[in-house]
Design a protein around this motif. Structure first.
Motif, mmCIF file in Angstrom:
data_model
loop_
_atom_site.group_PDB
_atom_site.id
_atom_site.type_symbol
_atom_site.label_atom_id
_atom_site.label_comp_id
_atom_site.label_asym_id
_atom_site.label_seq_id
_atom_site.Cartn_x
_atom_site.Cartn_y
_atom_site.Cartn_z
ATOM 1 N N VAL A 268 0.795 -0.854 -0.260
ATOM 2 C CA VAL A 268 0.032 0.145 0.009
ATOM 3 C C VAL A 268 0.767 1.145 0.244
ATOM 4 C CG1 VAL A 268 -1.934 1.294 1.339
ATOM 5 C CG2 VAL A 268 -2.446 -0.869 1.111
ATOM 6 N N ASP A 269 1.901 1.139 1.050
ATOM 7 C CA ASP A 269 3.046 2.312 0.456
ATOM 8 C C ASP A 269 2.643 2.666 -0.367
ATOM 9 O OD1 ASP A 269 2.902 3.044 3.623
ATOM 10 O OD2 ASP A 269 4.023 2.057 4.062
ATOM 11 N N ARG A 270 3.615 1.509 -1.268
ATOM 12 C CA ARG A 270 4.216 1.928 -3.176
ATOM 13 C C ARG A 270 3.549 2.197 -3.500
ATOM 14 N NH1 ARG A 270 7.291 -3.687 -1.312
ATOM 15 N NH2 ARG A 270 5.631 -4.377 -2.332
ATOM 16 N N GLU A 271 2.283 1.953 -3.347
ATOM 17 C CA GLU A 271 0.829 1.986 -4.845
ATOM 18 C C GLU A 271 0.361 3.840 -4.085
ATOM 19 O OE1 GLU A 271 -0.370 0.654 -7.224
ATOM 20 O OE2 GLU A 271 1.107 -0.260 -6.433
ATOM 21 N N ILE A 272 0.996 4.341 -2.910
ATOM 22 C CA ILE A 272 0.525 5.770 -2.319
ATOM 23 C C ILE A 272 2.328 6.695 -2.720
ATOM 24 C CG2 ILE A 272 0.429 6.982 -0.289
ATOM 25 C CD1 ILE A 272 -0.851 4.928 1.255
ATOM 26 N N GLN A 273 2.945 5.521 -2.769
ATOM 27 C CA GLN A 273 4.469 6.702 -3.157
ATOM 28 C C GLN A 273 3.858 6.184 -4.924
ATOM 29 O OE1 GLN A 273 6.290 8.636 -1.032
ATOM 30 N NE2 GLN A 273 5.377 7.563 0.350
ATOM 31 N N LYS A 274 3.352 6.324 -5.791
ATOM 32 C CA LYS A 274 3.349 6.084 -6.719
ATOM 33 C C LYS A 274 2.154 7.355 -7.388
ATOM 34 C CE LYS A 274 4.340 1.348 -7.846
ATOM 35 N NZ LYS A 274 3.668 -0.344 -8.520
ATOM 36 N N LEU A 275 1.244 7.006 -6.465
ATOM 37 C CA LEU A 275 -0.360 8.238 -6.992
ATOM 38 C C LEU A 275 0.248 9.464 -6.008
ATOM 39 C CD1 LEU A 275 -3.011 6.302 -4.853
ATOM 40 C CD2 LEU A 275 -2.567 7.250 -7.928
ATOM 41 N N ILE A 276 0.994 9.832 -4.847
ATOM 42 C CA ILE A 276 1.143 10.843 -4.716
ATOM 43 C C ILE A 276 2.857 11.515 -5.764
ATOM 44 C CG2 ILE A 276 3.561 11.895 -3.321
ATOM 45 C CD1 ILE A 276 2.274 10.318 -1.263
ATOM 46 N N ALA A 277 3.311 11.283 -6.812
ATOM 47 C CA ALA A 277 4.762 11.257 -7.720
ATOM 48 C C ALA A 277 3.616 11.729 -8.937
ATOM 49 C CB ALA A 277 5.669 9.846 -8.415
ATOM 50 N N GLN A 278 2.998 10.861 -8.908
ATOM 51 C CA GLN A 278 1.632 11.227 -10.323
ATOM 52 C C GLN A 278 1.228 12.267 -9.853
ATOM 53 O OE1 GLN A 278 -0.341 7.385 -10.711
ATOM 54 N NE2 GLN A 278 0.781 6.526 -11.930
ATOM 55 N N ILE A 279 0.265 12.482 -8.902
ATOM 56 C CA ILE A 279 -0.465 13.868 -9.047
ATOM 57 C C ILE A 279 0.042 15.090 -8.953
ATOM 58 C CG2 ILE A 279 -1.677 15.062 -7.065
ATOM 59 C CD1 ILE A 279 -2.574 12.373 -5.867
ATOM 60 N N GLU A 280 1.495 14.812 -8.585
ATOM 61 C CA GLU A 280 2.740 16.194 -8.110
ATOM 62 C C GLU A 280 3.146 16.315 -9.549
ATOM 63 O OE1 GLU A 280 5.530 14.601 -5.175
ATOM 64 O OE2 GLU A 280 4.872 15.442 -4.312
ATOM 65 N N ALA A 281 3.217 14.921 -10.343
ATOM 66 C CA ALA A 281 3.834 15.341 -11.737
ATOM 67 C C ALA A 281 2.638 16.155 -12.591
ATOM 68 C CB ALA A 281 3.841 14.513 -12.348
ATOM 69 N N ALA A 282 1.110 15.764 -12.516
ATOM 70 C CA ALA A 282 0.153 15.960 -12.951
ATOM 71 C C ALA A 282 0.383 17.926 -12.371
ATOM 72 C CB ALA A 282 -1.138 15.919 -12.436
ATOM 73 N N LEU A 283 0.432 18.283 -10.993
ATOM 74 C CA LEU A 283 0.696 19.663 -10.610
ATOM 75 C C LEU A 283 1.548 20.134 -11.359
ATOM 76 C CD1 LEU A 283 -1.027 18.837 -7.355
ATOM 77 C CD2 LEU A 283 -2.037 19.493 -8.844
ATOM 78 N N ALA A 284 2.123 19.613 -11.131
ATOM 79 C CA ALA A 284 3.729 21.032 -11.742
ATOM 80 C C ALA A 284 3.953 21.070 -13.027
ATOM 81 C CB ALA A 284 4.895 19.532 -11.712
ATOM 82 N N LYS A 285 3.024 19.993 -14.179
ATOM 83 C CA LYS A 285 2.734 20.149 -15.321
ATOM 84 C C LYS A 285 1.893 21.520 -15.386
ATOM 85 C CE LYS A 285 2.788 17.095 -19.500
ATOM 86 N NZ LYS A 285 2.230 15.925 -19.731
ATOM 87 N N SER A 286 0.531 21.117 -14.602
ATOM 88 C CA SER A 286 -0.664 22.494 -14.578
ATOM 89 C C SER A 286 -0.235 23.396 -14.651
ATOM 90 C CB SER A 286 -1.501 21.858 -13.957
ATOM 91 O OG SER A 286 -2.736 22.770 -13.906
ATOM 92 N N ALA A 287 0.534 23.479 -13.372
ATOM 93 C CA ALA A 287 1.310 25.478 -12.960
ATOM 94 C C ALA A 287 2.188 25.559 -14.410
ATOM 95 C CB ALA A 287 1.789 24.719 -11.550
ATOM 96 N N GLY A 288 3.008 24.668 -14.946
ATOM 97 C CA GLY A 288 3.932 25.622 -15.975
ATOM 98 C C GLY A 288 5.230 24.728 -15.531
ATOM 99 N N PHE A 289 5.166 23.990 -14.810
ATOM 100 C CA PHE A 289 7.009 23.398 -14.422
ATOM 101 C C PHE A 289 7.582 22.978 -15.272
ATOM 102 C CE2 PHE A 289 4.801 24.850 -9.668
ATOM 103 C CZ PHE A 289 5.385 26.700 -10.308
#
Length: 110
Positions: free
Chosen positions: A89-110
């Motif tokens: 579960v911890d591995r899956e949560i870390q993957k989700l966090i990375a995907q969400i951070e990537a999507a947010l960074a992409k959305s913010a134009g970073f």
């Protein structure tokens, strides 16, 4: 196995510029009407697709969270099995966090 690609989402600045263009087509003064019409049509399509992609990302995150919650609620009583499930579960949560951070960074134009 490569992680699934994240659909593109417009940055806040890009979204605001496209929305302003759609609200104020006078900015195209002197441009042939066919070009203006096509530009506005495409801007509307891009905005719509970006919003759909953003909703899809959110829905996927919610579904993953629900799956994790279901997995946690069904944990075995044995401590070794519980520890293994927690690691998964911890591995899956870390993957989700990375995907969400990537999507947010992409959305913010970073």
């Amino acid at each position: 196995m490569a992680p699934p690609s994240t659909p593109s989402v417009l940055s806040d600045g890009d979204r605001q510029r496209l929305e302003a263009m759609l609200r104020n087509p006078q900015m195209f003064a002197g441009t042939p009407q066919a070009i203006v019409d096509e530009t506005l049509k495409r801007a509307a399509q891009v905005l719509e697709q970006s919003k759909a992609n953003e909703q899809a990302i959110r829905k996927a995150a919610e579904q993953s969270e629900e799956a994790v919650r279901k997995a946690l609620s069904g944990t075995p009583d044995e401590s070794a099995d519980r520890a293994q499930l927690k690691r998964e579960v911890d591995r899956e949560i870390q993957k989700l966090i990375a995907q969400i951070e990537a999507a947010l960074a992409k959305s913010a134009g970073f």
